[in-house]
Scaffold this motif. Structure first.
Motif, PDB file in Angstrom:
ATOM      1  N   VAL A  41     -24.883 -57.174  80.809  1.00 54.51           N
ATOM      2  CA  VAL A  41     -23.401 -57.686  80.546  1.00 54.51           C
ATOM      3  C   VAL A  41     -23.098 -57.265  82.372  1.00 54.51           C
ATOM      4  N   GLY A  42     -22.546 -57.703  83.213  1.00 54.51           N
ATOM      5  CA  GLY A  42     -22.359 -57.138  84.654  1.00 54.51           C
ATOM      6  C   GLY A  42     -20.727 -55.705  84.032  1.00 54.51           C
ATOM      7  N   GLY A  43     -20.835 -55.647  85.870  1.00 52.69           N
ATOM      8  CA  GLY A  43     -19.646 -54.099  85.855  1.00 52.69           C
ATOM      9  C   GLY A  43     -20.207 -53.067  84.682  1.00 52.69           C
ATOM     10  N   ARG A  44     -22.128 -52.995  85.005  1.00 51.22           N
ATOM     11  CA  ARG A  44     -22.325 -51.762  84.210  1.00 51.22           C
ATOM     12  C   ARG A  44     -21.458 -50.911  85.048  1.00 51.22           C
ATOM     13  N   GLY A  45     -21.575 -50.305  86.520  1.00 46.94           N
ATOM     14  CA  GLY A  45     -21.200 -49.581  87.380  1.00 46.94           C
ATOM     15  C   GLY A  45     -20.119 -48.952  86.829  1.00 46.94           C
ATOM     16  N   LYS A  46     -19.122 -49.915  86.904  1.00 46.97           N
ATOM     17  CA  LYS A  46     -17.783 -49.244  86.941  1.00 46.97           C
ATOM     18  C   LYS A  46     -17.322 -48.653  85.774  1.00 46.97           C
ATOM     19  N   ALA A  47     -18.470 -49.534  84.076  1.00 48.36           N
ATOM     20  CA  ALA A  47     -18.719 -49.016  82.949  1.00 48.36           C
ATOM     21  C   ALA A  47     -18.962 -46.804  82.801  1.00 48.36           C
ATOM     22  N   GLY A  48     -19.643 -46.410  83.727  1.00 50.81           N
ATOM     23  CA  GLY A  48     -20.042 -45.674  83.923  1.00 50.81           C
ATOM     24  C   GLY A  48     -22.152 -45.876  83.632  1.00 50.81           C
ATOM     25  N   GLY A  49     -21.985 -46.598  83.869  1.00 48.60           N
ATOM     26  CA  GLY A  49     -23.869 -47.251  83.300  1.00 48.60           C
ATOM     27  C   GLY A  49     -25.116 -46.823  84.333  1.00 48.60           C
ATOM     28  N   ILE A  50     -23.839 -46.116  85.861  1.00 44.43           N
ATOM     29  CA  ILE A  50     -25.299 -46.152  86.325  1.00 44.43           C
ATOM     30  C   ILE A  50     -25.033 -45.159  87.455  1.00 44.43           C
ATOM     31  N   LYS A  51     -25.594 -44.348  87.409  1.00 40.35           N
ATOM     32  CA  LYS A  51     -26.032 -42.793  88.060  1.00 40.35           C
ATOM     33  C   LYS A  51     -26.148 -42.957  88.947  1.00 40.35           C
ATOM     34  N   LEU A  52     -26.752 -41.240  90.016  1.00 39.44           N
ATOM     35  CA  LEU A  52     -27.530 -41.267  90.672  1.00 39.44           C
ATOM     36  C   LEU A  52     -27.754 -39.750  90.303  1.00 39.44           C
ATOM     37  N   ALA A  53     -29.127 -39.650  90.481  1.00 42.64           N
ATOM     38  CA  ALA A  53     -29.337 -37.934  90.096  1.00 42.64           C
ATOM     39  C   ALA A  53     -30.843 -37.506  91.275  1.00 42.64           C
ATOM     40  N   ASP A  54     -30.786 -36.044  91.493  1.00 44.13           N
ATOM     41  CA  ASP A  54     -31.339 -35.516  92.537  1.00 44.13           C
ATOM     42  C   ASP A  54     -32.833 -35.162  92.140  1.00 44.13           C
ATOM     43  N   ASN A  55     -32.463 -34.703  90.896  1.00 41.43           N
ATOM     44  CA  ASN A  55     -33.534 -33.715  90.540  1.00 41.43           C
ATOM     45  C   ASN A  55     -33.759 -34.236  88.410  1.00 41.43           C
ATOM     46  N   ALA A  56     -34.500 -33.963  87.676  1.00 43.86           N
ATOM     47  CA  ALA A  56     -34.544 -34.080  86.413  1.00 43.86           C
ATOM     48  C   ALA A  56     -32.834 -34.132  85.790  1.00 43.86           C
ATOM     49  N   ALA A  57     -32.416 -32.420  86.121  1.00 49.60           N
ATOM     50  CA  ALA A  57     -32.227 -32.060  84.992  1.00 49.60           C
ATOM     51  C   ALA A  57     -30.242 -33.431  85.493  1.00 49.60           C
ATOM     52  N   GLU A  58     -30.281 -33.469  86.203  1.00 48.27           N
ATOM     53  CA  GLU A  58     -29.566 -34.546  86.357  1.00 48.27           C
ATOM     54  C   GLU A  58     -29.849 -35.897  85.924  1.00 48.27           C
ATOM     55  N   VAL A  59     -31.358 -36.400  85.762  1.00 53.72           N
ATOM     56  CA  VAL A  59     -31.910 -37.191  85.164  1.00 53.72           C
ATOM     57  C   VAL A  59     -31.499 -37.134  83.939  1.00 53.72           C
ATOM     58  N   ARG A  60     -31.614 -35.754  83.256  1.00 52.37           N
ATOM     59  CA  ARG A  60     -32.112 -35.678  81.739  1.00 52.37           C
ATOM     60  C   ARG A  60     -30.361 -35.542  81.437  1.00 52.37           C
ATOM     61  N   PHE A  61     -29.794 -35.495  81.814  1.00 48.35           N
ATOM     62  CA  PHE A  61     -28.249 -35.894  81.650  1.00 48.35           C
ATOM     63  C   PHE A  61     -27.478 -36.935  81.503  1.00 48.35           C
ATOM     64  N   HIS A  62     -27.613 -37.429  82.541  1.00 47.14           N
ATOM     65  CA  HIS A  62     -27.440 -39.110  82.535  1.00 47.14           C
ATOM     66  C   HIS A  62     -27.791 -39.964  81.818  1.00 47.14           C
ATOM     67  N   ALA A  63     -29.608 -40.000  81.694  1.00 48.70           N
ATOM     68  CA  ALA A  63     -30.497 -41.293  80.645  1.00 48.70           C
ATOM     69  C   ALA A  63     -29.173 -40.405  79.169  1.00 48.70           C
ATOM     70  N   GLY A  64     -28.972 -38.589  78.810  1.00 47.58           N
ATOM     71  CA  GLY A  64     -28.958 -38.347  77.751  1.00 47.58           C
ATOM     72  C   GLY A  64     -27.189 -39.312  77.357  1.00 47.58           C
ATOM     73  N   SER A  65     -26.261 -39.493  78.909  1.00 48.92           N
ATOM     74  CA  SER A  65     -25.259 -39.964  77.898  1.00 48.92           C
ATOM     75  C   SER A  65     -25.107 -41.784  78.471  1.00 48.92           C
ATOM     76  N   ILE A  66     -26.422 -41.956  79.075  1.00 41.55           N
ATOM     77  CA  ILE A  66     -26.620 -43.821  79.082  1.00 41.55           C
ATOM     78  C   ILE A  66     -26.922 -44.320  77.599  1.00 41.55           C
ATOM     79  N   LEU A  67     -27.926 -43.878  77.823  1.00 37.91           N
ATOM     80  CA  LEU A  67     -28.355 -44.187  76.418  1.00 37.91           C
ATOM     81  C   LEU A  67     -27.414 -44.072  74.944  1.00 37.91           C
ATOM     82  N   GLY A  68     -27.476 -45.124  74.368  1.00 36.42           N
ATOM     83  CA  GLY A  68     -26.204 -45.109  73.338  1.00 36.42           C
ATOM     84  C   GLY A  68     -24.468 -45.514  73.615  1.00 36.42           C
ATOM     85  N   MET A  69     -24.501 -45.769  75.269  1.00 36.09           N
ATOM     86  CA  MET A  69     -23.106 -45.555  75.765  1.00 36.09           C
ATOM     87  C   MET A  69     -22.900 -47.742  75.232  1.00 36.09           C
ATOM     88  N   ASN A  70     -22.020 -47.960  74.516  1.00 38.16           N
ATOM     89  CA  ASN A  70     -21.191 -49.032  74.291  1.00 38.16           C
ATOM     90  C   ASN A  70     -20.882 -50.162  75.723  1.00 38.16           C
TER      91      ASN A  70
END
Ligand code: GDP
Ligand code: MN
Length: 381
Positions: free
Chosen positions: A50-79
């Motif tokens: 589905v389009g518009g993933r960016g606006k829905a919060g499904g696309i995030k930049l990450a600078d380090n492992a902690a940020e990847v962990r945080f964003h991956a955790g919130s995006i997985l399972g997201m509706n």
């Protein structure tokens, strides 16, 4: 057949279209491993069709492992617009100077191919078409003639891109055309097609729809199936407006709210059980909704017990309890129920359940106790 972005990019790469290096991840740990392999900064991207993933919060930049962990955790399972995110694509982040739009599709009325190119990319192209139609340079291509490089060059000039991008865009469009024709696609779309500060052009997103009638010429397309094809339970659940993801275990799960449904799955895992599904029935818990949820879970032959975990808020626990009892009268259940009910009017809710309690309808005071009972029953105890 629609491809996920990561599959579309694999398809693009086959035709030489430049894309960013990356890898898929189905868990937070896999996401971190992919990011480490790719190198920071990375983009964590929800893989849903589905389009518009960016606006829905499904696309995030990450600078380090902690940020990847945080964003991956919130995006997985997201509706995202009714699609649950089960998979991520982690790619090397790009610096963006300009965002363009490029696509090829069929113009069925004209019986020609239609290319569209715009300097206004990164946004919804329908919106550009409506608000500023002149911002889209179109090119009809006769399939018999194909796309000549000169025609392509004229087309790119009409789109009035940054002149530094022209050469790279011509190159990509020639390849995208081959991907469209030889790749038997009904649609290939790059939005955004970017120009980087150092003057390179590449595809940052990919939307590809393959022509199903050509599938027998493409045995390699089989690899694209799988995740995209919902199992029977998932399509049944979707038709009933429920958020359901089928898993491999034997403890059926019903909860209200995605967060609670996730922690219910986690709790079952923690006490040594295996969830049969993730099922979020949303805010309320009327008899109709609970009935639908039970019907879906009832079709899963692996389920040995059903754990209903409801937190009553706006919908009070007594209403929820009545809904559950009513639902159990409508559905001939194969498995016993363990119910944990908390929140507004919990006492009244428990009283209603208690009147109907049996070894097929068990009330547990806490989530942990409910999980333990459920797992014990699933294990045959
Ligand atoms: P969509 O929202 O579903 O179309 O997902 P896209 O893949 O098109 O990404 C949406 C937006 O996220 C893009 O238009 C970019 O603005 C931004 N984005 C995606 N990847 C990158 C990246 O590598 N770097 C930067 N800076 N932004 C990105
Ligand atoms: Mn996009």
């Amino acid at each position: 057949m629609d491809l996920f972005e990561y599959q579309g990019k694999q398809y693009f790469a086959r035709f030489g279209i430049p894309v960013s290096p990356g890898g898929v991840a189905d868990t937070v740990e896999e996401a971190v491993a992919q990011a480490e392999a790719v190198g920071y900064p990375v983009v964590v991207k929800a893989q849903v069709q589905v389009g518009g993933r960016g606006k829905a919060g499904g696309i995030k930049l990450a600078d380090n492992a902690a940020e990847v962990r945080f964003h991956a955790g919130s995006i997985l399972g997201m509706n995202i617009k009714g699609h649950i995110v089960k998979r991520l694509w982690i790619e090397r982040a790009s610096d963006i100077e300009q965002e363009y739009y490029a696509s090829f599709t069929l113009d069925r009325t004209a019986k020609l191919y239609l290319g569209m190119l715009s300097a206004k990319g990164g946004v919804d192209i329908e919106q550009v078409a409506a608000e500023d139609p002149d911002a889209i340079a179109r090119l009809h291509v006769n399939p018999l003639d194909g796309l000549a490089e000169d025609a392509c060059r004229d087309w790119v000039a009409r789109a009035k891109l940054d002149p530094r991008a022209n050469e790279g865009v011509v190159n990509i469009l020639m390849k995208l055309y081959r991907c469209f024709v030889e790749g038997d696609a009904d649609l290939v779309e790059i939005n955004p097609l970017i120009l980087t500060p150092d003057g390179r052009v590449h595809a940052l997103d990919a939307k590809v729809t393959l022509d199903d009638s050509a599938a027998r010429n493409h045995p390699e397309w089989d690899a694209f199936r799988g995740l995209e094809q919902l199992d029977e339970r998932e399509s049944l659940a979707r038709s009933k407006g429920l958020q359901y993801v089928g898993l491999d275990g034997d403890v059926g799960i019903i909860a209200n709210g995605a967060g609670l449904a996730m922690s219910t799955c986690d709790t079952v895992n923690q006490v040594g059980g295996k969830p049969a599904n993730f099922l979020d029935i949303g805010g309320g818990a009327s008899a109709d909704v609970v009935t639908s949820a039970l019907e879906v879970i009832n079709t899963d032959p692996n389920v040995k017990v059903i754990f209903i975990n409801i937190f009553g808020g706006v919908t009070r626990c007594d209403e929820v309890a009545r809904g559950i009892i009513e639902a159990t009268r409508r559905v001939q259940l194969r498995s016993p129920l363990i119910i944990r009910l908390d929140g507004t009017n919990a006492r009244e809710g428990h009283a209603i359940l208690a009147e109907n309690a049996s070894d097929r309808l068990i009330i547990a005071p806490t989530m942990l106790e409910a999980a333990n009972r459920a797992v014990a029953i699933a294990a045959g105890g």
